[in-house]
Design a protein around this motif. Sequence first.
Motif, PDB file in Angstrom:
ATOM      1  N   PRO A   1       0.891  -1.233  -0.010  1.00 45.51           N
ATOM      2  CA  PRO A   1       0.122  -0.031   0.134  1.00 45.51           C
ATOM      3  C   PRO A   1       0.959   1.371  -0.111  1.00 45.51           C
ATOM      4  O   PRO A   1       2.062   1.210   0.567  1.00 45.51           O
ATOM      5  CB  PRO A   1      -0.843  -0.054   1.439  1.00 45.51           C
ATOM      6  CG  PRO A   1      -0.039  -1.112   2.292  1.00 45.51           C
ATOM      7  CD  PRO A   1       1.009  -1.854   1.267  1.00 45.51           C
ATOM      8  N   ASN A   2       0.603   2.188  -0.739  1.00 48.00           N
ATOM      9  CA  ASN A   2       1.423   3.585  -1.007  1.00 48.00           C
ATOM     10  C   ASN A   2       1.028   4.537   0.340  1.00 48.00           C
ATOM     11  O   ASN A   2       1.712   5.493   0.532  1.00 48.00           O
ATOM     12  CB  ASN A   2       1.563   3.848  -2.161  1.00 48.00           C
ATOM     13  CG  ASN A   2       0.424   4.800  -2.467  1.00 48.00           C
ATOM     14  OD1 ASN A   2      -0.587   4.835  -1.776  1.00 48.00           O
ATOM     15  ND2 ASN A   2       0.469   5.251  -3.759  1.00 48.00           N
ATOM     16  N   LEU A   3       0.033   4.096   1.145  1.00 47.07           N
ATOM     17  CA  LEU A   3      -0.270   5.118   2.269  1.00 47.07           C
ATOM     18  C   LEU A   3      -0.934   6.402   1.949  1.00 47.07           C
ATOM     19  O   LEU A   3      -1.153   7.094   2.594  1.00 47.07           O
ATOM     20  CB  LEU A   3       0.730   5.248   3.309  1.00 47.07           C
ATOM     21  CG  LEU A   3       1.424   4.064   3.813  1.00 47.07           C
ATOM     22  CD1 LEU A   3       2.303   4.637   5.129  1.00 47.07           C
ATOM     23  CD2 LEU A   3       0.783   3.307   4.307  1.00 47.07           C
ATOM     24  N   SER A   4      -1.142   6.565   0.565  1.00 47.85           N
ATOM     25  CA  SER A   4      -1.457   8.048   0.168  1.00 47.85           C
ATOM     26  C   SER A   4      -2.806   8.280   0.249  1.00 47.85           C
ATOM     27  O   SER A   4      -3.094   9.267   0.740  1.00 47.85           O
ATOM     28  CB  SER A   4      -1.173   8.326  -1.291  1.00 47.85           C
ATOM     29  OG  SER A   4      -2.188   7.512  -2.162  1.00 47.85           O
ATOM     30  N   PHE A   5      -3.485   7.351   0.505  1.00 51.00           N
ATOM     31  CA  PHE A   5      -4.937   7.452   0.770  1.00 51.00           C
ATOM     32  C   PHE A   5      -5.448   8.931  -0.096  1.00 51.00           C
ATOM     33  O   PHE A   5      -6.038   9.535   0.154  1.00 51.00           O
ATOM     34  CB  PHE A   5      -5.132   7.956   2.045  1.00 51.00           C
ATOM     35  CG  PHE A   5      -4.997   6.722   3.248  1.00 51.00           C
ATOM     36  CD1 PHE A   5      -5.362   6.661   4.340  1.00 51.00           C
ATOM     37  CD2 PHE A   5      -4.239   5.484   2.556  1.00 51.00           C
ATOM     38  CE1 PHE A   5      -5.017   5.730   5.388  1.00 51.00           C
ATOM     39  CE2 PHE A   5      -4.184   4.407   3.573  1.00 51.00           C
ATOM     40  CZ  PHE A   5      -4.378   4.523   4.691  1.00 51.00           C
ATOM     41  N   GLU A   6      -4.871   8.695  -1.213  1.00 45.61           N
ATOM     42  CA  GLU A   6      -4.652   9.882  -2.080  1.00 45.61           C
ATOM     43  C   GLU A   6      -6.431   9.866  -2.880  1.00 45.61           C
ATOM     44  O   GLU A   6      -6.925  11.025  -3.558  1.00 45.61           O
ATOM     45  CB  GLU A   6      -3.857   9.780  -3.526  1.00 45.61           C
ATOM     46  CG  GLU A   6      -2.468  10.598  -2.897  1.00 45.61           C
ATOM     47  CD  GLU A   6      -2.838  12.077  -2.518  1.00 45.61           C
ATOM     48  OE1 GLU A   6      -3.726  12.536  -3.469  1.00 45.61           O
ATOM     49  OE2 GLU A   6      -2.273  12.382  -1.778  1.00 45.61           O
TER      50      GLU A   6
ATOM     51  N   VAL B   1      -9.984   8.425   3.168  1.00 43.73           N
ATOM     52  CA  VAL B   1      -9.048   9.008   3.921  1.00 43.73           C
ATOM     53  C   VAL B   1      -8.601   8.553   5.347  1.00 43.73           C
ATOM     54  O   VAL B   1      -7.489   8.525   5.574  1.00 43.73           O
ATOM     55  CB  VAL B   1      -9.640  10.525   4.198  1.00 43.73           C
ATOM     56  CG1 VAL B   1      -8.591  11.287   5.170  1.00 43.73           C
ATOM     57  CG2 VAL B   1      -9.807  11.452   3.102  1.00 43.73           C
ATOM     58  N   ALA B   2      -9.594   8.065   6.027  1.00 45.19           N
ATOM     59  CA  ALA B   2      -9.186   7.324   7.427  1.00 45.19           C
ATOM     60  C   ALA B   2      -8.814   5.584   7.163  1.00 45.19           C
ATOM     61  O   ALA B   2      -8.005   5.377   8.072  1.00 45.19           O
ATOM     62  CB  ALA B   2     -10.082   7.716   8.470  1.00 45.19           C
TER      63      ALA B   2
ATOM     64  N   ALA C   1      -5.957  -2.023   3.198  1.00 42.35           N
ATOM     65  CA  ALA C   1      -4.827  -2.657   3.565  1.00 42.35           C
ATOM     66  C   ALA C   1      -4.781  -2.365   5.376  1.00 42.35           C
ATOM     67  O   ALA C   1      -4.134  -3.140   5.783  1.00 42.35           O
ATOM     68  CB  ALA C   1      -3.548  -2.236   3.110  1.00 42.35           C
TER      69      ALA C   1
ATOM     70  N   LEU D   1      -7.840  20.374   3.872  1.00 42.68           N
ATOM     71  CA  LEU D   1      -7.048  19.569   2.995  1.00 42.68           C
ATOM     72  C   LEU D   1      -7.059  19.751   1.638  1.00 42.68           C
ATOM     73  O   LEU D   1      -5.867  19.873   1.001  1.00 42.68           O
ATOM     74  CB  LEU D   1      -7.492  18.006   3.346  1.00 42.68           C
ATOM     75  CG  LEU D   1      -6.666  16.964   3.224  1.00 42.68           C
ATOM     76  CD1 LEU D   1      -5.613  17.129   4.122  1.00 42.68           C
ATOM     77  CD2 LEU D   1      -7.533  15.552   3.517  1.00 42.68           C
TER      78      LEU D   1
ATOM     79  N   GLN E   1      -5.234  23.097   0.915  1.00 36.80           N
ATOM     80  CA  GLN E   1      -3.657  22.768   1.132  1.00 36.80           C
ATOM     81  C   GLN E   1      -3.218  22.254  -0.016  1.00 36.80           C
ATOM     82  O   GLN E   1      -2.094  22.598  -0.535  1.00 36.80           O
ATOM     83  CB  GLN E   1      -3.680  21.985   2.482  1.00 36.80           C
ATOM     84  CG  GLN E   1      -2.448  22.177   3.339  1.00 36.80           C
ATOM     85  CD  GLN E   1      -1.200  21.316   2.726  1.00 36.80           C
ATOM     86  OE1 GLN E   1      -1.500  20.481   1.860  1.00 36.80           O
ATOM     87  NE2 GLN E   1       0.032  21.620   2.920  1.00 36.80           N
ATOM     88  N   ARG E   2      -3.925  21.274  -0.660  1.00 42.29           N
ATOM     89  CA  ARG E   2      -3.132  20.746  -1.949  1.00 42.29           C
ATOM     90  C   ARG E   2      -3.292  21.293  -3.185  1.00 42.29           C
ATOM     91  O   ARG E   2      -2.286  21.663  -3.844  1.00 42.29           O
ATOM     92  CB  ARG E   2      -4.200  19.338  -2.302  1.00 42.29           C
ATOM     93  CG  ARG E   2      -3.960  18.305  -1.270  1.00 42.29           C
ATOM     94  CD  ARG E   2      -4.593  17.044  -1.577  1.00 42.29           C
ATOM     95  NE  ARG E   2      -4.466  15.931  -0.511  1.00 42.29           N
ATOM     96  CZ  ARG E   2      -5.164  15.057  -0.271  1.00 42.29           C
ATOM     97  NH1 ARG E   2      -6.447  14.941  -1.218  1.00 42.29           N
ATOM     98  NH2 ARG E   2      -5.140  14.094   0.580  1.00 42.29           N
TER      99      ARG E   2
END
Lengths: 431, 151
Positions: free
Chosen positions: A5-10, A78-79, A143, A344, A347-348
């Motif tokens: 998993p790339n953790l980006s939760f993009e 996101v979570a 994941a 969020l 911010q992006r």
Amino acid sequence: MAIHPNLSFEQAPPWSAPMRFFLTAPWFGVVAGVLLCWAGPGALQSRWMPETLALVHLFVLGFMLQTMAGALMQFVPVAIGGNIWRPLWVANVVHPAAALGALALVFAFLTQAAAGYLIAALLLAPTGLAFALVVLVALFRTALQTPTLWSLRLALAALMITAFLGATLALGLGLGWELPYLELTDVHASWGLGGWALVLLVGVSFYVVPMFQLTPAYPAWFARVFPWAFSLVLVFATAALRAAPLVAEWVRAIALLLAAGYAMVTLRLQAQRRRRQVDATFLFFRTAMLSLLALALGGILEAMSVFADEPKVAVFLGVFAIHGVFVSAIEGMLYKIAPFMSWLHLQRLCRFGMMPPTMNQLLEESSMRRQLYAHWAALAFLAAAIFWPALAQTAGLALALECAWLGANLIQVARRYRRFRDHIRASARDR
Amino acid sequence: MTFSLLMQRHHKHCDEAFAAAEAAASKCDWTQAQEQCAFFVRALEDHFRAEEELLFPAFENATGMIAGPTQVMRMEHRQMRELVAAMRAALERKDEADFLGAAQTLLIMMQQHNLKEENILYPMLDRALAAQEASLAAQVNERLAASFCAV
């Protein structure tokens, strides 16, 4: 499950996908308040009055289902890291269908028009089932292993049961079927308020209560056992309903005890919080937990036949469940979710050393606080109006005021979000 | 000690420091807020740098995953550093509302970030870096130990 998993939760959905649910939901509460003003004391005397059923569904479908669906669209990617399939498309379908379905059902309750029931069933059942399926798929593909996961999965399964039972009832009323309406309604309500709404709230609490106030985590055994135990108890209560009604009553009391257990664990964790800051969300959550304790106590006494079938008791329990527990918890959550997700996104978008407005700049604490006081007033008037019917109209006004205030606060977030977004775009063009 | 345990313990330490800084600012006790905020920022920076300079490069070398989870965590560190900058600017101005606004936003950002690390990334680190655990953990520990006592 992804291996890396790339953790980006993009895959956080576009801002408008969850936000549209938050912007419209409060106005169903305003309609409910106006309806209570118009219907008067009759609407708070028994749970079977048409106006009462309309009021309840304005809240559970118009307010609760909408905000919960919107929140899940944001929370799951996101979570929890579960990517929802085509979120904008899902929002485009679920949002109008749920809103129109709620209005059709309320119209049907008030006029007994068969077409209203049929339209409501045809709009709400497929939407509820499809939405639950889409989110379930996302939840089975993440994941991340958190205690929240099984609560959310079981809650969505309960949403499907609730939608199926609700559609059966509505079709039955629309087409004149012979059904055991009272029992079916009880089962529908316990799956909707218990299996779906409460288990969802519990699962989200596992995540947000430690996060917002820096409390210790919920005990691991509690987080593992609660969603299963509560859902199994509901299955037993449903199975026993026809065969052994008395047993069913007692099994329901066990469900209420479990719910009270969750409230007590939460209050205890909050008492051990390391973050001492008392904000509106914290007070909303406390209100929800104290209401849940009041509800559990009342429900258990009712199961013990203390009140001799007084119809007002059911209304009292409904007021505390819907307005005391869920509306409190949801309003508190909205005040975190809507500003945080707006921050969020902004911010992006910021690329040029710009600072987006922080959460409190998107919505001031004082605005949330004042709306919280309106919420407390509405809850107090609603509870009082059950026993002093002359207060029903005042309670309706307080309810409309509270919900309009919430709606105005969320519009404020949206306006500030848009203003800053346009500002970012304009400065990007000028460069 | 595994990286998971080590880093998780330090997350809790950062949380404590955060809560103390926020509490001081909410009472408008600016001397205390300056002190606690500096302590918090030091702890947070030590944590970020232990990850960015020691753990992430070791993980990237061991697995070859350059553009994977570590990259995303670095990006989130940057987002959090911006919020820290906003908190410090508000502290300079003695602006309670702006400080608490940035702090609250940072809190949610930070907690989400920690959960991702604790649930996914740290277990991956433990597996990928098992061979070098003893030497690398000592270095990380040394880096983090400084922030526990520096007030």
